[in-house]
Design a protein around this motif. Structure first.
Motif, PDB file in Angstrom:
ATOM      1  N   THR A   1     -46.405  42.643  18.983  1.00 39.78           N
ATOM      2  CA  THR A   1     -46.069  42.249  20.185  1.00 39.78           C
ATOM      3  C   THR A   1     -44.648  41.364  19.659  1.00 39.78           C
ATOM      4  N   GLY A   2     -43.508  41.284  20.310  1.00 39.74           N
ATOM      5  CA  GLY A   2     -43.400  40.204  19.795  1.00 39.74           C
ATOM      6  C   GLY A   2     -41.434  40.081  19.662  1.00 39.74           C
ATOM      7  N   GLY A   3     -40.565  39.272  19.454  1.00 40.06           N
ATOM      8  CA  GLY A   3     -38.850  39.608  19.714  1.00 40.06           C
ATOM      9  C   GLY A   3     -38.624  38.498  19.699  1.00 40.06           C
ATOM     10  N   GLY A   4     -36.818  39.283  20.438  1.00 41.72           N
ATOM     11  CA  GLY A   4     -36.155  37.847  20.692  1.00 41.72           C
ATOM     12  C   GLY A   4     -36.480  36.875  21.799  1.00 41.72           C
ATOM     13  N   ALA A   5     -35.045  36.746  22.881  1.00 40.60           N
ATOM     14  CA  ALA A   5     -35.242  35.986  23.702  1.00 40.60           C
ATOM     15  C   ALA A   5     -36.044  36.561  25.082  1.00 40.60           C
TER      16      ALA A   5
ATOM     17  N   SER B   1     -39.120  38.556  24.647  1.00 34.75           N
ATOM     18  CA  SER B   1     -40.100  38.536  24.551  1.00 34.75           C
ATOM     19  C   SER B   1     -40.891  37.802  25.255  1.00 34.75           C
ATOM     20  N   ASP B   2     -42.059  38.329  26.242  1.00 34.81           N
ATOM     21  CA  ASP B   2     -42.567  37.928  27.129  1.00 34.81           C
ATOM     22  C   ASP B   2     -43.941  36.959  26.539  1.00 34.81           C
ATOM     23  N   LEU B   3     -43.972  37.093  24.767  1.00 34.45           N
ATOM     24  CA  LEU B   3     -45.031  35.802  24.787  1.00 34.45           C
ATOM     25  C   LEU B   3     -44.501  34.680  23.575  1.00 34.45           C
ATOM     26  N   ASP B   4     -44.780  33.989  23.731  1.00 38.33           N
ATOM     27  CA  ASP B   4     -43.610  32.910  22.869  1.00 38.33           C
ATOM     28  C   ASP B   4     -44.255  32.972  21.380  1.00 38.33           C
ATOM     29  N   MET B   5     -42.995  33.536  21.275  1.00 43.29           N
ATOM     30  CA  MET B   5     -42.853  33.997  19.072  1.00 43.29           C
ATOM     31  C   MET B   5     -43.446  32.754  18.510  1.00 43.29           C
TER      32      MET B   5
ATOM     33  N   SER C   1     -33.405  31.569  23.385  1.00 43.77           N
ATOM     34  CA  SER C   1     -34.277  30.854  23.707  1.00 43.77           C
ATOM     35  C   SER C   1     -35.337  31.639  24.841  1.00 43.77           C
ATOM     36  N   GLN C   2     -35.905  31.917  24.347  1.00 43.17           N
ATOM     37  CA  GLN C   2     -37.353  32.236  25.409  1.00 43.17           C
ATOM     38  C   GLN C   2     -36.877  32.133  26.583  1.00 43.17           C
TER      39      GLN C   2
END
Length: 711
Positions: free
Chosen positions: A246-250, A252-256, A382-383
């Motif tokens: 999981t994870g990534g940048g803006a 990404s669908d889970l709060d980093m 900013s997600q």
């Protein structure tokens, strides 16, 4: 080794590591993802020998989920039909890796199940909006599972317990664990109603109340699953953990921010390029993860195969393409992880390439255990802006602004980090001289307060377009949340897409923003702009608006207004810092059009805002991606050569070296350089230290060079 000996050995191994968490030890990873028909066909001894040859110190091995590669006793946990009685491919590989002293994590993939499981447990299968079970999109006879219901929370929890009990691996790595689109099954509908009292949304509009609640509910449900699996794993092996893919940048669908708090390590799964994508995208992924994980190890998964939408999983990339992709990830702090699908090798051309890369990495390991980035500039992502402002258009409205700002900084050879907008507290950002907000439209009042305090204390800001015009839920404010910093207010007018508008460069102002553009009286404008009004009379702006005028018929192509006094950049000092605000999409337009003038103007704004010498100055031909690091007793400067006709769309056909580069690096205060070496060329170049500056020349660079200075 008997089965009893095999089961006991991991316990002994774990006991020996009781006081030493493994997360930071591995520097080079290997992954072997088995096909169901691999048992009896692939050669485990070959792979164990290859792991040894490449100096891999950790492995991720197929264990269960879609297919079990060990003698599972759990009903409907389908074991490979090619496994014979007594076979244990996962156990055999794990035991061999343990003999090599490697960390081992077990891979599970819970995203689909077989027909017999669906018949016995229809509640395990995802349901579409019409109430129909979802067949797998690629494999007939398989069904897409619901990630948020009993399949994961009950069945896969039992699978994970079994793997941990039998083998005690160092962790469980879950691929495709978070679902494959929305599910409308009875469990999801009930759980969502219990959460917010609403029905599951039928729209992707983030301003729809149900959609907004769904984004929050799904995230909470997945974090609950993460915590459940992690607790079950640690109950069996206290030194193990759950590692989600999981994870990534803006986007990404889970709060980093939460991801960074939960994960002791994480794997960035951007395996290779596809479509329009520069090689620095791998380094960008590293920075996005580091923004919330800090000094925790980030591992970069790279595929040796082609990663286009057509899914040629048994393919092989060109050597040059593999090398540039890995090099940029390593430069920005990733630890490499090669992944190979299928234990049978159809094309061996990648083997020597990875072996060479890993051998260099082993020799250079001392200089790759980074303790701190020495960048003075940070790009904020900013997600919340992507989720609640961008919505289904987040790629265009959010990510393209980030990509444009990122590429402008790379071309300008400015070392920089990335910062998550949920971590704008002084402890995180005070080390940076400049924060860049590339259309970070959705900011809360508290985030705006943090940014104002940062600038008041001496930090500087470069912001674009609708930054802070919306609150954290994507609801438009009457004015910018950062209007006080910008020295300008929104007048309610959004213009775009604009055709044939220009920027007049007011050279008589002699502003450093125009450096390198001296021969240009005007340059092209962007595509979207805001109407804004200045708070007070200000010195004449160095960049003003030439409004749009017709572009057809050709006889009508002439400006109706030659000159205005409308600023298209707002520059001011605030407290002890500086602020540059562009009320238009300079970053997004640069990504779309790649106008060199936009890149120069943007980089000049960053330099003006910084108001200090760059910590690294590299002069020479070509496009280089830079990363500047401090280790325990050294500093390193990575120079990744992106100069190639295939830079924006791979694969590279060949490595095209760039000529020598003059390098000037600021050494940490009070430190003296003892020795300098070039880790790729394998030489000690002539160098000199003058005060706090180290100067040298790096000879021609192929893919990558690392200047390592011992302190």
């Amino acid at each position: 080794m008997t089965r009893r000996e095999f089961i006991v050995t991991p316990a002994v191994f774990a006991a020996g590591q009781a006081d030493a968490p493994w997360f930071d030890r591995p520097m080079r990873w290997a992954q072997l993802t088995l096909a169901e028909n691999d048992p009896g066909r692939f050669d485990p001894k070959f792979w164990l020998d290859y792991f040894r040859r490449v100096h891999a110190d950790a492995a991720c091995l197929s264990a269960g989920g879609c297919v079990a590669y060990y003698p599972t006793r759990i009903p409907f946990h389908h074991r490979s039909a090619w496994m014979k009685e007594g076979d244990d491919p996962f156990g055999e590989l794990l035991a061999g890796c343990r003999k090599l002293g490697m960390v081992v994590i077990a891979r599970v993939d819970p995203h689909s199940c077989r027909e017999e499981a669906r018949r016995a447990h229809p509640e395990w299968v995802a349901v579409d909006a019409e109430g129909k079970p979802r067949p797998h999109w690629a494999t007939p006879g398989r069904w897409v599972t619901c990630a948020l219901g009993p399949y994961n929370f009950e069945f896969m929890t039992e699978v994970i317990r079994e793997i941990m009990t039998l083998y005690r691996p160092d962790g469980i790595f879950a691929n495709r664990w978070s679902g494959s689109g929305m599910c409308y099954c009875d469990h999801c509908r009930k759980n969502f109603r219990d959460f917010c009292g609403l029905e599951l949304p039928r729209t992707t509009d983030p301003q729809d109340p149900a959609r907004r609640q769904y984004i929050l509910w799904r995230e909470r449900r997945l974090f609950d699953l993460w915590r459940l699996w992690d607790s079950e794993i640690r109950r069996i092996n206290a030194n193990a953990c759950f590692i989600p893919n999981t994870g990534g940048g803006a986007l990404s669908d889970l709060d980093m921010k939460t991801v960074g708090e939960l994960a002791p390590t994480l794997m960035a799964d951007r395996q290779a390029r596809r479509g329009l994508m520069p090689p620095w995208a791998n380094g960008k992924n590293a920075k996005e993860y580091r923004a919330t994980l800090g000094r925790k190890p980030v591992v970069g998964i790279f595929s040796v195969g082609v990663e286009e939408p057509y899914r040629w999983k048994d393919s092989v990339q060109t050597e040059a393409e593999i090398r540039i992709w890995v090099a940029d990830g390593v430069a920005h702090g990733m630890r490499p992880w090669f992944t190979k699908f299928c234990g049978v090798i159809h094309d061996p051309r990648w083997l020597k390439v990875v072996e060479d890369i890993y051998e260099w990495h082993r020799r250079s390991e001392r200089y790759l255990r980074n303790e701190e980035s020495l960048a003075r500039v940070a790009l904020v992502y900013s997600q919340r802006t992507a989720a609640f402002y961008g919505g289904p258009r987040a790629q265009e409205k959010v990510e393209q602004h980030i990509l444009g700002a990122y590429h402008a900084l790379v071309e300008a050879r400015i070392p920089f980090d990335m910062v998550h907008d949920g971590l704008l507290d002084p402890a995180r950002i005070k080390r940076y001289r400049v924060l860049i907000l590339p259309n970070v439209a959705a900011l809360s009042d508290e985030q705006c307060r943090q940014i104002r305090a940062y600038v008041q204390a001496g930090g500087s800001l470069v912001a674009t377009f609708e930054t802070s015009l919306y609150d954290e839920w994507g609801v438009r404010r009457k004015d910018f949340g950062l209007a006080e910093l910008f020295g300008a207010s929104f007048d309610g007018h959004v213009e775009g897409p604009v055709r044939n508008a220009y920027l007049r460069l007011e050279h008589h102002t002699r502003h450093p923003l125009l450096r390198g553009l001296e021969a240009a009286p005007r340059i092209i404008h962007g595509v979207w702009r805001l109407g804004v009004r200045s708070h007070r009379p200000a010195p004449e702006a160095p960049v003003t608006l030439i409004p749009s005028y017709p572009d057809l018929p050709m006889e009508e192509v002439y400006p109706r207004v030659e000159k205005t006094d409308i600023p298209e950049v707002y520059l001011r000092e605030f407290g002890h810092g500086r602020v540059a605000y562009f009320p238009w999409d300079i970053d997004r337009a640069f990504w779309e059009v790649l106008c060199a003038d936009h890149g120069r103007l943007f980089a000049n704004a960053v330099d003006w805002a910084a108001n200090e010498e760059r910590p690294v100055q590299v002069v020479g031909p070509g496009i280089l991606d830079l990363a500047y690091w401090r280790q325990q007793d050294s500093v390193t400067l990575h120079l990744v050569n992106l100069t190639n006709p295939m830079m924006m769309k791979g694969p590279y056909r060949e490595v095209i070296p760039v000529a020598a580069q003059r390098v000037r690096m600021r050494v940490p205060e009070g430190r003296r350089v003892r020795d300098v070496r070039l880790l790729v060329a394998g030489v000690r170049p002539p160098w000199r230290q003058q005060g706090e500056w180290l100067e040298l020349t790096a000879p021609a660079i192929g893919v990558h060079e690392v200047v390592a200075a011992d302190l």
